[in-house]
Design a protein around this motif. Sequence first.
Motif, PDB file in Angstrom:
ATOM      1  N   ILE A   1      14.050  23.279  26.672  1.00 13.55           N
ATOM      2  CA  ILE A   1      13.636  24.648  26.350  1.00 13.55           C
ATOM      3  C   ILE A   1      12.280  24.953  26.993  1.00 13.55           C
ATOM      4  O   ILE A   1      12.104  25.985  27.647  1.00 13.55           O
ATOM      5  CB  ILE A   1      13.568  24.875  24.825  1.00 13.55           C
ATOM      6  CG1 ILE A   1      14.910  24.546  24.157  1.00 13.55           C
ATOM      7  CG2 ILE A   1      13.103  26.291  24.512  1.00 13.55           C
ATOM      8  CD1 ILE A   1      16.036  25.475  24.487  1.00 13.55           C
ATOM      9  N   GLY A   2      11.340  24.061  26.824  1.00  9.14           N
ATOM     10  CA  GLY A   2      10.009  24.267  27.384  1.00  9.14           C
ATOM     11  C   GLY A   2       9.954  24.196  28.896  1.00  9.14           C
ATOM     12  O   GLY A   2       8.980  24.640  29.504  1.00  9.14           O
ATOM     13  N   SER A   3      10.991  23.654  29.509  1.00 13.79           N
ATOM     14  CA  SER A   3      11.040  23.518  30.966  1.00 13.79           C
ATOM     15  C   SER A   3      11.750  24.678  31.651  1.00 13.79           C
ATOM     16  O   SER A   3      11.801  24.738  32.880  1.00 13.79           O
ATOM     17  CB  SER A   3      11.758  22.212  31.343  1.00 13.79           C
ATOM     18  OG  SER A   3      11.119  21.108  30.765  1.00 13.79           O
ATOM     19  N   MET A   4      12.320  25.597  30.879  1.00 12.83           N
ATOM     20  CA  MET A   4      13.044  26.727  31.472  1.00 12.83           C
ATOM     21  C   MET A   4      12.059  27.673  32.148  1.00 12.83           C
ATOM     22  O   MET A   4      11.049  28.050  31.555  1.00 12.83           O
ATOM     23  CB  MET A   4      13.840  27.492  30.412  1.00 12.83           C
ATOM     24  CG  MET A   4      15.038  26.727  29.918  1.00 12.83           C
ATOM     25  SD  MET A   4      16.147  27.743  28.922  1.00 12.83           S
ATOM     26  CE  MET A   4      15.288  27.762  27.372  1.00 12.83           C
ATOM     27  N   ILE A   5      12.385  28.043  33.395  1.00 16.30           N
ATOM     28  CA  ILE A   5      11.516  28.968  34.132  1.00 16.30           C
ATOM     29  C   ILE A   5      12.242  30.244  34.542  1.00 16.30           C
ATOM     30  O   ILE A   5      11.615  31.171  35.047  1.00 16.30           O
ATOM     31  CB  ILE A   5      10.896  28.303  35.375  1.00 16.30           C
ATOM     32  CG1 ILE A   5      11.972  27.805  36.336  1.00 16.30           C
ATOM     33  CG2 ILE A   5       9.946  27.176  34.959  1.00 16.30           C
ATOM     34  CD1 ILE A   5      11.452  27.364  37.684  1.00 16.30           C
ATOM     35  N   GLY A   6      13.553  30.296  34.345  1.00 19.40           N
ATOM     36  CA  GLY A   6      14.284  31.506  34.721  1.00 19.40           C
ATOM     37  C   GLY A   6      15.780  31.300  34.650  1.00 19.40           C
ATOM     38  O   GLY A   6      16.264  30.340  34.046  1.00 19.40           O
ATOM     39  N   ASP A   7      16.493  32.232  35.281  1.00 24.00           N
ATOM     40  CA  ASP A   7      17.947  32.105  35.344  1.00 24.00           C
ATOM     41  C   ASP A   7      18.486  32.842  36.560  1.00 24.00           C
ATOM     42  O   ASP A   7      17.784  33.622  37.192  1.00 24.00           O
ATOM     43  CB  ASP A   7      18.622  32.612  34.064  1.00 24.00           C
ATOM     44  CG  ASP A   7      18.381  34.081  33.770  1.00 24.00           C
ATOM     45  OD1 ASP A   7      18.196  34.885  34.704  1.00 24.00           O
ATOM     46  OD2 ASP A   7      18.390  34.446  32.586  1.00 24.00           O
ATOM     47  N   THR A   8      19.716  32.529  36.894  1.00 20.10           N
ATOM     48  CA  THR A   8      20.433  33.222  37.953  1.00 20.10           C
ATOM     49  C   THR A   8      21.827  33.517  37.422  1.00 20.10           C
ATOM     50  O   THR A   8      22.395  32.710  36.687  1.00 20.10           O
ATOM     51  CB  THR A   8      20.433  32.424  39.277  1.00 20.10           C
ATOM     52  OG1 THR A   8      21.112  33.178  40.271  1.00 20.10           O
ATOM     53  CG2 THR A   8      21.053  31.055  39.135  1.00 20.10           C
ATOM     54  N   ASN A   9      22.339  34.697  37.772  1.00 23.47           N
ATOM     55  CA  ASN A   9      23.578  35.178  37.176  1.00 23.47           C
ATOM     56  C   ASN A   9      24.513  35.770  38.213  1.00 23.47           C
ATOM     57  O   ASN A   9      24.071  36.284  39.241  1.00 23.47           O
ATOM     58  CB  ASN A   9      23.272  36.282  36.150  1.00 23.47           C
ATOM     59  CG  ASN A   9      22.256  35.855  35.134  1.00 23.47           C
ATOM     60  OD1 ASN A   9      22.511  34.967  34.343  1.00 23.47           O
ATOM     61  ND2 ASN A   9      21.091  36.469  35.154  1.00 23.47           N
ATOM     62  N   LEU A  10      25.790  35.728  37.882  1.00 21.76           N
ATOM     63  CA  LEU A  10      26.818  36.459  38.617  1.00 21.76           C
ATOM     64  C   LEU A  10      27.540  37.350  37.627  1.00 21.76           C
ATOM     65  O   LEU A  10      27.902  36.906  36.533  1.00 21.76           O
ATOM     66  CB  LEU A  10      27.834  35.509  39.260  1.00 21.76           C
ATOM     67  CG  LEU A  10      27.333  34.548  40.326  1.00 21.76           C
ATOM     68  CD1 LEU A  10      28.478  33.671  40.818  1.00 21.76           C
ATOM     69  CD2 LEU A  10      26.676  35.287  41.473  1.00 21.76           C
ATOM     70  N   PHE A  11      27.749  38.602  38.011  1.00 19.39           N
ATOM     71  CA  PHE A  11      28.534  39.552  37.227  1.00 19.39           C
ATOM     72  C   PHE A  11      29.727  39.949  38.090  1.00 19.39           C
ATOM     73  O   PHE A  11      29.542  40.506  39.179  1.00 19.39           O
ATOM     74  CB  PHE A  11      27.721  40.815  36.892  1.00 19.39           C
ATOM     75  CG  PHE A  11      26.495  40.533  36.087  1.00 19.39           C
ATOM     76  CD1 PHE A  11      26.573  40.415  34.712  1.00 19.39           C
ATOM     77  CD2 PHE A  11      25.259  40.391  36.701  1.00 19.39           C
ATOM     78  CE1 PHE A  11      25.442  40.162  33.960  1.00 19.39           C
ATOM     79  CE2 PHE A  11      24.121  40.143  35.951  1.00 19.39           C
ATOM     80  CZ  PHE A  11      24.220  40.026  34.586  1.00 19.39           C
ATOM     81  N   PHE A  12      30.918  39.669  37.633  1.00 21.18           N
ATOM     82  CA  PHE A  12      32.117  39.950  38.421  1.00 21.18           C
ATOM     83  C   PHE A  12      32.580  41.381  38.233  1.00 21.18           C
ATOM     84  O   PHE A  12      32.608  41.898  37.124  1.00 21.18           O
ATOM     85  CB  PHE A  12      33.222  38.955  38.061  1.00 21.18           C
ATOM     86  CG  PHE A  12      32.890  37.576  38.541  1.00 21.18           C
ATOM     87  CD1 PHE A  12      33.256  37.171  39.809  1.00 21.18           C
ATOM     88  CD2 PHE A  12      32.162  36.710  37.745  1.00 21.18           C
ATOM     89  CE1 PHE A  12      32.908  35.922  40.278  1.00 21.18           C
ATOM     90  CE2 PHE A  12      31.808  35.452  38.202  1.00 21.18           C
ATOM     91  CZ  PHE A  12      32.185  35.061  39.473  1.00 21.18           C
TER      92      PHE A  12
END
Length: 171
Positions: free
Chosen positions: A51-62
């Motif tokens: 949790i403390g190491s999360m820096i972001g996210d990447t997503n795909l929306f179909f």
Amino acid sequence: MKSPELLHLTASEPLSLEEEFEMQRKWLEDDDKCTFIIIDLALFNEEQDEIGSMIGDTNLFFMPKEDNDGLCTAEAEIMIAESSARRKRRGWEAIILMLLYGILELKVQKYQAKIGVNNSASIQMFTNLGFKEESISDVFQEVTLLRTVDEDWSHWLQEQTKMRITPYDHD
């Protein structure tokens, strides 16, 4: 997400805790979305805290195939939430891995990216990834970039990862 900067960069609205939980539930259940959480490996190795190491996210929306000439099309997004992790190529690495996952595992044939017109860093990154401008919306203040998947681009993406991945299969 309460940061005014992130809300602006991601064209998002602030959500209540209840709305955040509902959104997370939908992400888990919906089959038209895919997300990768981005972890700072050095921070994780040091603290052993996901949790403390999360820096972001990447997503795909179909998107519906009937709206995209019958092609499997996904909108690609990337967010590096931690400002200290920006401009260190982590977003570049994460989006390339997401694009490849989409191509190799989810059979994406075309990508779209919608980016705020003032987010020059993201526009430049997607342009460097081979996306081309399709349109600019004055109403939404965003640019739409497109990239059709082909074998050459798939190989180029794989070269950027410095690892071997199963070759692109057009069919």
